[in-house]
Scaffold this motif. Structure first.
Motif, mmCIF file in Angstrom:
data_model
loop_
_atom_site.group_PDB
_atom_site.id
_atom_site.type_symbol
_atom_site.label_atom_id
_atom_site.label_comp_id
_atom_site.label_asym_id
_atom_site.label_seq_id
_atom_site.Cartn_x
_atom_site.Cartn_y
_atom_site.Cartn_z
ATOM 1 N N ASP A 6 12.950 -10.892 44.949
ATOM 2 C CA ASP A 6 13.036 -11.282 45.886
ATOM 3 C C ASP A 6 12.248 -11.030 47.084
ATOM 4 O O ASP A 6 13.148 -10.999 48.153
ATOM 5 C CB ASP A 6 14.896 -12.097 46.021
ATOM 6 C CG ASP A 6 14.346 -14.089 46.600
ATOM 7 O OD1 ASP A 6 13.076 -14.005 46.653
ATOM 8 O OD2 ASP A 6 15.324 -14.352 47.187
ATOM 9 N N ARG A 64 13.686 -13.040 50.506
ATOM 10 C CA ARG A 64 15.169 -13.094 51.429
ATOM 11 C C ARG A 64 15.222 -12.755 52.916
ATOM 12 O O ARG A 64 14.458 -12.206 53.137
ATOM 13 C CB ARG A 64 15.617 -11.726 50.444
ATOM 14 C CG ARG A 64 16.376 -11.723 49.275
ATOM 15 C CD ARG A 64 16.927 -10.975 49.183
ATOM 16 N NE ARG A 64 18.102 -10.074 49.599
ATOM 17 C CZ ARG A 64 18.662 -9.080 49.969
ATOM 18 N NH1 ARG A 64 17.578 -8.228 48.900
ATOM 19 N NH2 ARG A 64 19.327 -9.122 49.839
ATOM 20 N N SER A 99 10.646 -7.984 52.445
ATOM 21 C CA SER A 99 10.553 -9.627 52.100
ATOM 22 C C SER A 99 9.156 -9.706 53.295
ATOM 23 O O SER A 99 8.798 -8.554 54.182
ATOM 24 C CB SER A 99 11.236 -10.669 53.419
ATOM 25 O OG SER A 99 12.616 -10.512 52.536
ATOM 26 N N ARG A 128 6.479 -13.573 45.079
ATOM 27 C CA ARG A 128 7.375 -14.238 44.299
ATOM 28 C C ARG A 128 8.405 -14.189 43.466
ATOM 29 O O ARG A 128 8.207 -12.659 43.514
ATOM 30 C CB ARG A 128 6.225 -15.431 43.357
ATOM 31 C CG ARG A 128 5.668 -14.708 42.818
ATOM 32 C CD ARG A 128 5.300 -15.791 41.074
ATOM 33 N NE ARG A 128 4.233 -14.775 40.880
ATOM 34 C CZ ARG A 128 4.954 -14.674 39.058
ATOM 35 N NH1 ARG A 128 6.143 -14.864 38.759
ATOM 36 N NH2 ARG A 128 4.267 -13.546 38.360
ATOM 37 N N LYS A 129 9.495 -14.681 43.469
ATOM 38 C CA LYS A 129 10.824 -14.583 42.514
ATOM 39 C C LYS A 129 10.368 -14.137 40.797
ATOM 40 O O LYS A 129 9.430 -14.952 40.458
ATOM 41 C CB LYS A 129 12.142 -15.618 42.892
ATOM 42 C CG LYS A 129 12.526 -15.368 44.320
ATOM 43 C CD LYS A 129 13.557 -16.537 44.107
ATOM 44 C CE LYS A 129 14.140 -17.510 45.324
ATOM 45 N NZ LYS A 129 14.881 -17.493 46.318
#
Length: 448
Positions: free
Chosen positions: A284, A287, A293, A304-305
């Motif tokens: 992820d 975050r 991130s 993207r996740k």
């Protein structure tokens, strides 16, 4: 974020066009870092660095070259573009390189939601020194600690801007504040050391300096009077501080560059069980306040996740554009780069499913075995997954810690090890790799 880096990136692209490049991408990074070391309650060393680094990658057909500089003058930018084009002319052809198609590029990201940058003013050197002094004093106050090897506090901020001739342009800024302490217990040939530390995006999230120093001291004292464990096959519990290394080996084997080279013990495992059922590894990159991130990757693709492993089954590889093309797959938005090299695949924030038992529960379950808190060196066969590492930690008997151990080696095969892990529930949620303590059955210990 200022427009200065954007102007530099666009200037590099213009210079590349003038030099004859067919296409190009550019990265501009400006950073500031401050580091303070103390010893004996007094300042030992203070360092501050500031600078701007530029990187330019040019394409001539299916040839590419990368050049980096730290001088931002127009003359230097023109020269770097000319040199990059000259290098590309003699580079080997690669059918898989090239910029992203415009339709693949990231758009409309939300930097505020990611909270990558702490707007709090940069800490004064005196404040950083005070943090380090407090950590050192707390460690020194622990009974059995004979000296503090290092107490360091630091702060950094950086801005990055990416631009390419395919139309992509974007940037972001991030901050980091850190504190670490290394304590030594015992004397002579009985000396042992251990550490603790913390690093956060936002200064207000930092743990207390005295808590960090005290933990470092207590950990060092706990390692005194270590002996070698017995040789044999025993369960091994990887402490949360080092358990992410096991998951890191899996991530490395699922890296598209390794797969494309055929040098991965996971190369035939796509769609196969690589973890116990019920366990997943999720990535992820969005975050908030986490160091891994980012809104887009180094090729301008949206992050993207995604599930790398879902319910124990390997779902896919970590891919940049070039390796995705080599494998006939779609990129996953995982390209990373610095100023001096082209992009390569890298994972962002990952998390392994946590269990429903505490570390103490797993210690009781293991009965007799080894709790590993420190790993030394590494021998990993990238093709077979055979694993061997030096280790130190604590011997466990009847589910309880009996004494410290060191100078031993643990060995096994990563595919077998990971298929049999049992996770605890003690992972720290603010890390970029959220991995709890992991119990692995039946590893080979080489001790006395």
């Amino acid at each position: 974020m200022s427009g200065h880096l954007e102007n530099l990136a666009q200037a590099m692209l213009e210079a590349a066009k003038k030099a004859g490049a067919d296409a190009a991408d550019a990265i501009a990074i400006r950073g500031t870092s401050v580091s303070i070391d103390v010893r004996g309650g007094a300042l030992e060393q203070a360092e501050r660095s500031e600078g701007t680094d530029l990187g330019l990658r040019v394409f001539l057909g299916q040839r590419q070259a990368n050049v980096s500089v730290s001088d931002t003058s127009a003359e230097t930018i023109a020269t770097m573009a000319e040199r990059a084009v000259a290098m590309a002319k003699v580079a080997p052809e690669d059918p898989h390189i090239g910029l992203a198609d415009p339709g693949q590029l990231a758009t409309g990201w939300d930097l505020e939601a990611l909270e990558l940058y702490d707007p709090t003013p940069e800490p004064a050197a005196e404040a950083l020194q005070q943090d380090a002094v407090e950590a050192e004093a707390a460690a020194q106050a622990v009974e059995g600690v004979t000296q503090v090897q290092a107490a360091n506090a630091g702060f950094s901020s950086s801005e990055v801007f990416l631009a390419a001739t395919n139309g992509f342009a974007g940037g972001y800024a991030r901050t980091s504040r850190g504190l670490s302490c290394v304590a030594i217990a015992g004397e002579g040939d009985r000396m042992e050391r251990d550490h603790d530390g913390d690093g956060r995006t936002f200064q207000s999230d930092m743990r207390d300096a005295a808590e960090i120093g005290r933990a470092a001291g207590e950990r060092a004292v706990a390692r005194l009077d270590a002996v070698q464990p017995p040789t044999g096959a025993y369960p091994v519990l990887f402490d949360e501080r080092i358990s992410a290394s096991l998951v890191g080996h899996l991530l490395g084997a699922a890296n598209g560059a390794s797969i494309a080279r055929g040098a991965s013990w996971l190369r035939d495992s796509l769609g196969e069980q690589v973890l116990p059922k019920g366990l997943s590894i999720l990535e992820d990159p969005h975050r908030p306040r986490i160091s891994g991130s980012r809104p887009f990757d180094a090729e301008g693709l949206a992050t993207r996740k995604r599930a790398i492993v879902e319910d124990g089954v390997l779902q896919g590889w970590t891919l940049d554009l070039a390796n995705a093309r080599k494998l006939g797959l779609n990129p996953t938005g995982n390209a990373a780069r610095g100023v001096s090299s082209p992009p390569s695949p890298s994972t962002w924030n990952i998390a392994l499913t946590q269990g429903d038992k505490s570390r103490e529960d797993l210690l009781r379950d293991m009965g007799t075995g080894l709790l590993v808190t420190s790993l030394i060196g590494s021998t990993i066969n990238p093709n077979t997954g055979d694993y061997s590492r030096g280790a130190a930690g604590f011997w466990v008997e009847n589910g309880e810690i009996a004494h410290a151990v060191n100078e031993c080696t643990i060995a096994g095969n990563l595919l077998e090890m990971l298929r049999g892990i049992t996770p605890a529930n003690d992972a720290r949620s603010y890390l970029s790799r959220v991995v709890p303590s992991l119990l692995v059955e039946g590893l080979t210990l080489a001790g006395n």
